[in-house]
Design a protein around this motif. Structure first.
Motif, PDB file in Angstrom:
ATOM      1  N   ALA A  20       0.844  -1.196   0.000  1.00  0.00           N
ATOM      2  CA  ALA A  20       0.000   0.000   0.000  1.00  0.00           C
ATOM      3  C   ALA A  20       0.881   1.248   0.000  1.00  0.00           C
ATOM      4  CB  ALA A  20      -0.914  -0.031   1.213  1.00  0.00           C
ATOM      5  N   VAL A  21       1.924   1.253   0.841  1.00  0.00           N
ATOM      6  CA  VAL A  21       2.787   2.440   0.937  1.00  0.00           C
ATOM      7  C   VAL A  21       3.443   2.725  -0.413  1.00  0.00           C
ATOM      8  CG1 VAL A  21       4.899   3.356   1.976  1.00  0.00           C
ATOM      9  CG2 VAL A  21       3.265   2.109   3.392  1.00  0.00           C
ATOM     10  N   LEU A  22       4.069   1.689  -0.978  1.00  0.00           N
ATOM     11  CA  LEU A  22       4.790   1.898  -2.244  1.00  0.00           C
ATOM     12  C   LEU A  22       3.822   2.183  -3.388  1.00  0.00           C
ATOM     13  CD1 LEU A  22       7.573  -0.822  -2.009  1.00  0.00           C
ATOM     14  CD2 LEU A  22       7.813   1.642  -1.819  1.00  0.00           C
ATOM     15  N   GLY A  23       2.732   1.430  -3.412  1.00  0.00           N
ATOM     16  CA  GLY A  23       1.766   1.578  -4.499  1.00  0.00           C
ATOM     17  C   GLY A  23       1.151   2.967  -4.534  1.00  0.00           C
ATOM     18  N   PHE A  24       0.693   3.419  -3.354  1.00  0.00           N
ATOM     19  CA  PHE A  24       0.036   4.736  -3.323  1.00  0.00           C
ATOM     20  C   PHE A  24       1.013   5.855  -3.619  1.00  0.00           C
ATOM     21  CE2 PHE A  24      -3.514   2.692  -1.030  1.00  0.00           C
ATOM     22  CZ  PHE A  24      -4.517   3.131  -1.879  1.00  0.00           C
ATOM     23  N   LYS A  68       1.951  10.297 -10.150  1.00  0.00           N
ATOM     24  CA  LYS A  68       1.365  10.562 -11.461  1.00  0.00           C
ATOM     25  C   LYS A  68       0.639  11.907 -11.482  1.00  0.00           C
ATOM     26  CE  LYS A  68       0.267   5.777 -12.592  1.00  0.00           C
ATOM     27  NZ  LYS A  68       1.221   5.606 -13.675  1.00  0.00           N
ATOM     28  N   ASP A  69       0.310  12.390 -10.305  1.00  0.00           N
ATOM     29  CA  ASP A  69      -0.479  13.614 -10.212  1.00  0.00           C
ATOM     30  C   ASP A  69       0.328  14.801 -10.741  1.00  0.00           C
ATOM     31  OD1 ASP A  69      -2.032  15.700  -9.531  1.00  0.00           O
ATOM     32  OD2 ASP A  69      -2.536  14.943  -7.519  1.00  0.00           O
ATOM     33  N   ARG A  94      -7.058  -3.226  -2.032  1.00  0.00           N
ATOM     34  CA  ARG A  94      -8.164  -3.248  -2.998  1.00  0.00           C
ATOM     35  C   ARG A  94      -8.291  -1.886  -3.662  1.00  0.00           C
ATOM     36  NH1 ARG A  94     -11.830  -4.976   0.396  1.00  0.00           N
ATOM     37  NH2 ARG A  94     -12.984  -3.025   0.516  1.00  0.00           N
ATOM     38  N   LEU A  95      -8.186  -0.877  -2.803  1.00  0.00           N
ATOM     39  CA  LEU A  95      -8.333   0.495  -3.282  1.00  0.00           C
ATOM     40  C   LEU A  95      -7.220   0.853  -4.267  1.00  0.00           C
ATOM     41  CD1 LEU A  95     -10.464   2.475  -2.363  1.00  0.00           C
ATOM     42  CD2 LEU A  95      -8.761   3.551  -0.902  1.00  0.00           C
ATOM     43  N   LEU A  96      -6.016   0.402  -3.932  1.00  0.00           N
ATOM     44  CA  LEU A  96      -4.864   0.713  -4.781  1.00  0.00           C
ATOM     45  C   LEU A  96      -5.049   0.109  -6.178  1.00  0.00           C
ATOM     46  CD1 LEU A  96      -1.996   1.689  -5.300  1.00  0.00           C
ATOM     47  CD2 LEU A  96      -1.147  -0.398  -4.249  1.00  0.00           C
ATOM     48  N   LEU A  97      -5.422  -1.166  -6.207  1.00  0.00           N
ATOM     49  CA  LEU A  97      -5.624  -1.823  -7.507  1.00  0.00           C
ATOM     50  C   LEU A  97      -6.776  -1.168  -8.264  1.00  0.00           C
ATOM     51  CD1 LEU A  97      -5.342  -5.697  -7.234  1.00  0.00           C
ATOM     52  CD2 LEU A  97      -4.322  -4.212  -8.942  1.00  0.00           C
ATOM     53  N   LYS A  98      -7.831  -0.844  -7.500  1.00  0.00           N
ATOM     54  CA  LYS A  98      -9.004  -0.246  -8.122  1.00  0.00           C
ATOM     55  C   LYS A  98      -8.614   1.071  -8.794  1.00  0.00           C
ATOM     56  CE  LYS A  98     -13.644   1.236  -7.072  1.00  0.00           C
ATOM     57  NZ  LYS A  98     -14.354   2.087  -6.172  1.00  0.00           N
ATOM     58  N   ARG A  99      -7.839   1.887  -8.061  1.00  0.00           N
ATOM     59  CA  ARG A  99      -7.408   3.175  -8.611  1.00  0.00           C
ATOM     60  C   ARG A  99      -6.588   2.978  -9.881  1.00  0.00           C
ATOM     61  NH1 ARG A  99      -5.928   7.003  -4.347  1.00  0.00           N
ATOM     62  NH2 ARG A  99      -7.796   7.277  -3.108  1.00  0.00           N
ATOM     63  N   LEU A 100      -5.660   1.993  -9.816  1.00  0.00           N
ATOM     64  CA  LEU A 100      -4.806   1.721 -10.985  1.00  0.00           C
ATOM     65  C   LEU A 100      -5.661   1.326 -12.188  1.00  0.00           C
ATOM     66  CD1 LEU A 100      -1.698  -0.322  -9.777  1.00  0.00           C
ATOM     67  CD2 LEU A 100      -1.706   1.882 -10.915  1.00  0.00           C
ATOM     68  N   MET A 101      -6.633   0.438 -11.938  1.00  0.00           N
ATOM     69  CA  MET A 101      -7.486  -0.068 -13.016  1.00  0.00           C
ATOM     70  C   MET A 101      -8.358   1.048 -13.582  1.00  0.00           C
ATOM     71  SD  MET A 101      -6.808  -3.318 -13.322  1.00  0.00           S
ATOM     72  CE  MET A 101      -5.133  -2.868 -12.996  1.00  0.00           C
ATOM     73  N   GLU A 102      -8.950   1.843 -12.674  1.00  0.00           N
ATOM     74  CA  GLU A 102      -9.838   2.916 -13.121  1.00  0.00           C
ATOM     75  C   GLU A 102      -9.055   4.014 -13.823  1.00  0.00           C
ATOM     76  OE1 GLU A 102     -13.528   2.419 -10.009  1.00  0.00           O
ATOM     77  OE2 GLU A 102     -11.977   3.901  -9.592  1.00  0.00           O
ATOM     78  N   PHE A 103      -7.817   4.201 -13.361  1.00  0.00           N
ATOM     79  CA  PHE A 103      -6.962   5.238 -13.922  1.00  0.00           C
ATOM     80  C   PHE A 103      -6.779   5.028 -15.433  1.00  0.00           C
ATOM     81  CE2 PHE A 103      -2.717   6.741 -15.110  1.00  0.00           C
ATOM     82  CZ  PHE A 103      -2.784   8.065 -14.704  1.00  0.00           C
ATOM     83  N   GLU A 151       4.461  -4.194 -13.674  1.00  0.00           N
ATOM     84  CA  GLU A 151       4.195  -5.634 -13.688  1.00  0.00           C
ATOM     85  C   GLU A 151       2.702  -5.900 -13.887  1.00  0.00           C
ATOM     86  OE1 GLU A 151       6.227  -8.647 -10.686  1.00  0.00           O
ATOM     87  OE2 GLU A 151       6.228  -6.600  -9.907  1.00  0.00           O
ATOM     88  N   ILE A 152       1.893  -5.125 -13.157  1.00  0.00           N
ATOM     89  CA  ILE A 152       0.441  -5.288 -13.203  1.00  0.00           C
ATOM     90  C   ILE A 152      -0.056  -5.100 -14.635  1.00  0.00           C
ATOM     91  CG2 ILE A 152      -1.703  -4.102 -12.466  1.00  0.00           C
ATOM     92  CD1 ILE A 152      -0.556  -5.852 -10.288  1.00  0.00           C
ATOM     93  N   PHE A 153       0.393  -4.010 -15.260  1.00  0.00           N
ATOM     94  CA  PHE A 153      -0.088  -3.739 -16.614  1.00  0.00           C
ATOM     95  C   PHE A 153       0.487  -4.739 -17.614  1.00  0.00           C
ATOM     96  CE2 PHE A 153      -0.690   0.586 -14.713  1.00  0.00           C
ATOM     97  CZ  PHE A 153      -2.076   0.490 -14.680  1.00  0.00           C
TER      98      PHE A 153
END
Ligand code: ADP
Length: 672
Positions: A231-235, A241-242, A480-489, A576-578
Motif C-alpha cells: 500500500a505504501v509503495l503503491g500509493f 502521477k499527479d 483493494r483500493l490501490l488496484l481499483k485506482r490503478l485499473m480505473e486510472f 508488472e500489473i499492466f
C-alpha cells in the motif's frame, strides 16, 4: 527311579562291573583324578564345563543319575547328566539342603532285596551327596543317585578330584558372573543408547515442528509485512502521477518511496535469511539470457554509482556465455548484492565487474567467474573470516549501513547453486569479491520470450481497446483500493469483492474478463474461489492472476494447480500489473516515456548553472554538506531556490536522500 534301575540290562551291568574292577585295579588315586581332570579340561564356558563335568564323572564312576546343584549369588541352579538345567526357587531335596548348610557329605542306601530284580546281584544301591567347597565357601553339591555298592571302593579316591572340580566351578561361576556383569553393562548401555536415540528422535521431531511453526510464522509475517508495504509503495507511486504536485510534495513522495523500498529490502533480507534457515529455499533453474541479466544489474546500479560520483565498469571476456540454465532470480540477487556493497563501501574511485568463464569437463557446462572489484574502504584482515556471518558488519561504524545479512544470503545462495564466493581485500585500498558458479550453456532458441518489464509509465488504454471488466477479490481495503485506482486510472470497469465467496458471486453476476485474486481472505480463500470459478460456466475463459505476499514457492504452486493463469508477488510494481494484463488479455496501453533522472544531474553539471550562483551561498552549502548537516544544507538550498528553483529542487532531493557525497562532489568539481 526304581523302575529305571530294575530294567538295567545284564550287558550294561556287566560293563559296569568290569569298569569297577578295572578302576580298582588302577591303584593310583592320581591316575583316576588325572583322567577326570583331563576330561574336564576339554570344555570352556560355565554350561559346557558343567555338562562335561557331569558326563566325565558318570563315565568314570557310573550311576544312574548325577545332579549338580550350584549357587550364583543367592540363586540356586540345577543341572543333571541328561542335560536338564533349571533355576530353582528353592532346594527340592532335604539332603542336598543339609549339605549346603553343613558342608558335609552324606550317603543313603536303598535296599532292593525285596523287589523282583532282573539282576540278582543288584540288591543294594545308594545315593551319595557330596559338597563342593573351596576353602570354607560352598560352591555346590553333587548328588549321585543309584550308585552300585561296588562304587564305595572309590570313595577314598575322589575328594581330590571334587576339590579340583569345586575350583573349576568356582572359576567358571566367577567368569560367568563377570561376563554377565559385562553383559548387563552392555545391555544398560544399549538401553541408554536406545533412550538417547529416542530422545534425539523426539528432539528432531520437536525441531521439525518448531521449523514448521517458524515457516508458518514466516509465511504470516511475509504477508503481514509485505501487504502494508504494498500500500505504501503503491500509493506513493500512484500519487507521483499527479501532475498538480508541487516540487515539495514530489520530494516528500520520493522520500516515502525510497524509504519504503529500503525497508522492503530489509524485510526481504530477513525473510530470505529465515527461509534459508528453515531449509525452505528451493533452487529454480531455468533458461535465461545471462547477458541481459548482467546489463540489467549494471543499469540498476548505475544511477547509484553515479550519484556517489563513482565509475561503474563492465569488463566482459568473449568466453562469457550469453544463454544459460541456472537460477536467474538468485543469481540476480547475488550480483545486485555484491555490486551494491561495492558501491556502498566505496567513497571514491571505481567499481569494476569482470566476467569470464572456464570450460568444465562436461562440455555443456562451464564455470562462470564474476569478480567485483572496488577501490573502497576495504576490510581488515582480521575481519575477513567473519563477513559472511549473519548480522556481521565490520569496519568503522560510520560506514555501516544495512542489515549485515546480504553477504550471508549471497554466500548461501551461491553454495546452494553449487558455487562459491571468496573475497580478497586490503584496508583502505579496496575489495574484490569472486563468485564462481557452474552453469549449463543453452541455445538462444531455448529461451522463452519473457515479458519485458520496463520503467515506462502507463497513461491509459490505447485507442480502439474494449473496456475490459476487471474483478478485484481482495480483503484488505488499502490494497483493494490501490488496484481499483490503478485499473480505473487507465479506464477499466472495476468490480470488487472482499472475500472468495463474494468473488464467486460477483463473477456469476458480472462475468468479468479478468480477475485479480488475493490468496489469504476470510470465509473463502483465493485458491478455493479460483477452483469454484473454474468449475462454473465460462469459468474457464476468465483470466485469473493471483496476488500473493507469500515467499514460498510451494504455496505459489498450489495457486497454479488451482487454475490461476499467473502469479504476481506483493508488493508488485505497477509496470508488472499492466504487463500481466497485456500478456493475458492482449490489452494495449499508451505509455509515457521514462524519465531519466540521472540526466538532470548531468545536465546541471554540464551547463555550469552552479557557477552562476553567488560564491558565498555555494560555500555555505559546501560547508553544511561536508558536515552532513541536513538542516543547514536545506537553509542554503532555500536561498538558492530564489535564484534557480530547478537546481535547488535537485539539490534538495539529494540532500533529503542523504546523498551528501554527490552534492560535495558537484560543488568541488565546479571549483567552489
Ligand atoms: P550490510 O547489509 O551491512 O552491507 P553484508 O552482509 O552485505 O551486510 O556485508 C557485511 C559486512 O561486510 C558489511 O557491513 C561491511 O562491513 C563488509 N563489506 C561487504 N562488502 C564490502 C565491500 N565491498 N567493501 C568493504 N566492506 C564490505
Amino acid at each position: 527311579m526304581l523302575n529305571e534301575l530294575m530294567t538295567i540290562p545284564v550287558a550294561e551291568w556287566n560293563k559296569l562291573k568290569q569298569r569297577a574292577t578295572k578302576l580298582a585295579l588302577e591303584k593310583s588315586n592320581q591316575q583316576l583324578v588325572m583322567q577326570l581332570m583331563r576330561k574336564m579340561g576339554e570344555a570352556s564356558g560355565l554350561e559346557n564345563v558343567i555338562d562335561n563335568m557331569l558326563r566325565s564323572i558318570v563315565d568314570v564312576i557310573g550311576g544312574a543319575n548325577l545332579i549338580l546343584y550350584y549357587k550364583i549369588d543367592a540363586d540356586i541352579f540345577y543341572a543333571d547328566v541328561y542335560g536338564l538345567k533349571k533355576h530353582l526357587q528353592q532346594l527340592d531335596d532335604q539332603r542336598v539342603s543339609n549339605a549346603f548348610t553343613t558342608g558335609e557329605a552324606s550317603e543313603y542306601e536303598h535296599d532292593f532285596s525285596d523287589t523282583q530284580m532282573l539282576t540278582p546281584a543288584f540288591t543294594h544301591a545308594y545315593t551319595w551327596v557330596y559338597p563342593l567347597k573351596v576353602g570354607s565357601t560352598m560352591i555346590g553339591v553333587f548328588k549321585m543317585e543309584s550308585l552300585h555298592v561296588a562304587m564305595r571302593d572309590l570313595h577314598n579316591q575322589l575328594p581330590l578330584f571334587f576339590n579340583y572340580a569345586a575350583l573349576v566351578l568356582k572359576n567358571e561361576i566367577l567368569g560367568h558372573t563377570r561376563l554377565q556383569h559385562i553383559n548387563n553393562l552392555l545391555q544398560q548401555e544399549i538401553i541408554i543408547r536406545k533412550q538417547t536415540e529416542q530422545e534425539l528422535l523426539a528432539a528432531k521431531d520437536e525441531a521439525e515442528a518448531a521449523n514448521r511453526a517458524k515457516s508458518i510464522f514466516l509465511a504470516n509475517m511475509s504477508h503481514e509485512l509485505r501487504t502494508p508495504m504494498n500500500a505504501v509503495l503503491g500509493f506513493s507511486q500512484l500519487m507521483q502521477k499527479d501532475s498538480e504536485l508541487s516540487p515539495a510534495q514530489r520530494e516528500t513522495l520520493n522520500i516515502i518511496n525510497n524509504s519504503g523500498k529500503h525497508l522492503l529490502k530489509l524485510i526481504n533480507d530477513v525473510l530470505d535469511m529465515a527461509k534459508i534457515e528453515a531449509g525452505r529455499v528451493i533452487i529454480e533453474n531455468g533458461n535465461f539470457d545471462l547477458g541481459a541479466l548482467i546489463l540489467d544489474t549494471i543499469d540498476m546500479m548505475h544511477e547509484r554509482a553515479e550519484a556517489k560520483g563513482l565509475e561503474l565498469f563492465l569488463d566482459q571476456s568473449s568466453s562469457f556465455p550469453r544463454f544459460v540454465n541456472s537460477d536467474e532470480a538468485k543469481l540476480r540477487q547475488i550480483l545486485l548484492n555484491l555490486v551494491g556493497n561495492a558501491i556502498k563501501y566505496t567513497q571514491k574511485g571505481r567499481v569494476v565487474v569482470y566476467l569470464r568463464a572456464e570450460d568444465l569437463p562436461d562440455n555443456q557446462q562451464c564455470l562462470l567467474i564474476c569478480e567485483i572489484e572496488d577501490t573502497g574502504i576495504g576490510i581488515a584482515e582480521q575481519d575477513l573470516p567473519f563477513i559472511f556471518d549473519t548480522f556481521v558488519q565490520v569496519g568503522r561504524e560510520s560506514y555501516q549501513q544495512g542489515s549485515g545479512l546480504g553477504l550471508r544470503i549471497t554466500k548461501q545462495y551461491a553454495e546452494l547453486m553449487g558455487g562459491q564466493i571468496t573475497v580478497a581485500s586490503e584496508l583502505d585500498k579496496g575489495s574484490s569479491f569472486i563468485l564462481k558458479l557452474p552453469v549449463t550453456k543453452v541455445e538462444q532458441s531455448e529461451i522463452i520470450n519473457k515479458l519485458v518489464l520496463d520503467g515506462k509509465q502507463v497513461l491509459g488504454l490505447a485507442e480502439g481497446q474494449p473496456v475490459y471488466r476487471v474483478l478485484i477479490v481482495e480483503d484488505q481495503l488499502e490494497n483493494r483500493l490501490l488496484l481499483k485506482r490503478l485499473m480505473e486510472f487507465v479506464g477499466f470497469q472495476v468490480f470488487e469483492a472482499v472475500n472468495g465467496e463474494q468473488g464467486v458471486e460477483q463473477f456469476k453476476r458480472w462475468q468479468p474478463d479478468f480477475i485479480w485474486m488475493d490468496r489469504r481472505m476470510p470465509i473463502m480463500d483465493g485458491i478455493a474461489a479460483t477452483q469454484k470459478i473454474r468449475a462454473l460456466p465460462n469459468g474457464d475463459k476468465v483470466k485469473i492472476v493471483a496476488l500473493t505476499a507469500s515467499v514460498f514457492t510451494e504455496q505459489q504452486q498450489e495457486f497454479l494447480n488451482a487454475g490461476v493463469n499467473d502469479i504476481v508477488s506483493k508488493p508488485y510494481r505497477e509496470a508488472e500489473i499492466f504487463a500481466l494484463m497485456t500478456k493475458h488479455l492482449g490489452v494495449q496501453f499508451i505509455y509515457d516515456e521514462p524519465v531519466i533522472r540521472k540526466n538532470v544531474t548531468e545536465q546541471l553539471l554540464n551547463d555550469e548553472r552552479l557557477k552562476q550562483l553567488p560564491e558565498a551561498l555555494l560555500s555555505e552549502l559546501q560547508q553544511a554538506a561536508m558536515s552532513l548537516d541536513i538542516e543547514q544544507s536545506l537553509v542554503a538550498i532555500e536561498q538558492i531556490k530564489a535564484l534557480d528553483a530547478q537546481l535547488a529542487d535537485v539539490l534538495a532531493e539529494r540532500i533529503n536522500q542523504f546523498d551528501f557525497e554527490v552534492v560535495t562532489k558537484l560543488l568541488s568539481d565546479a571549483d567552489i
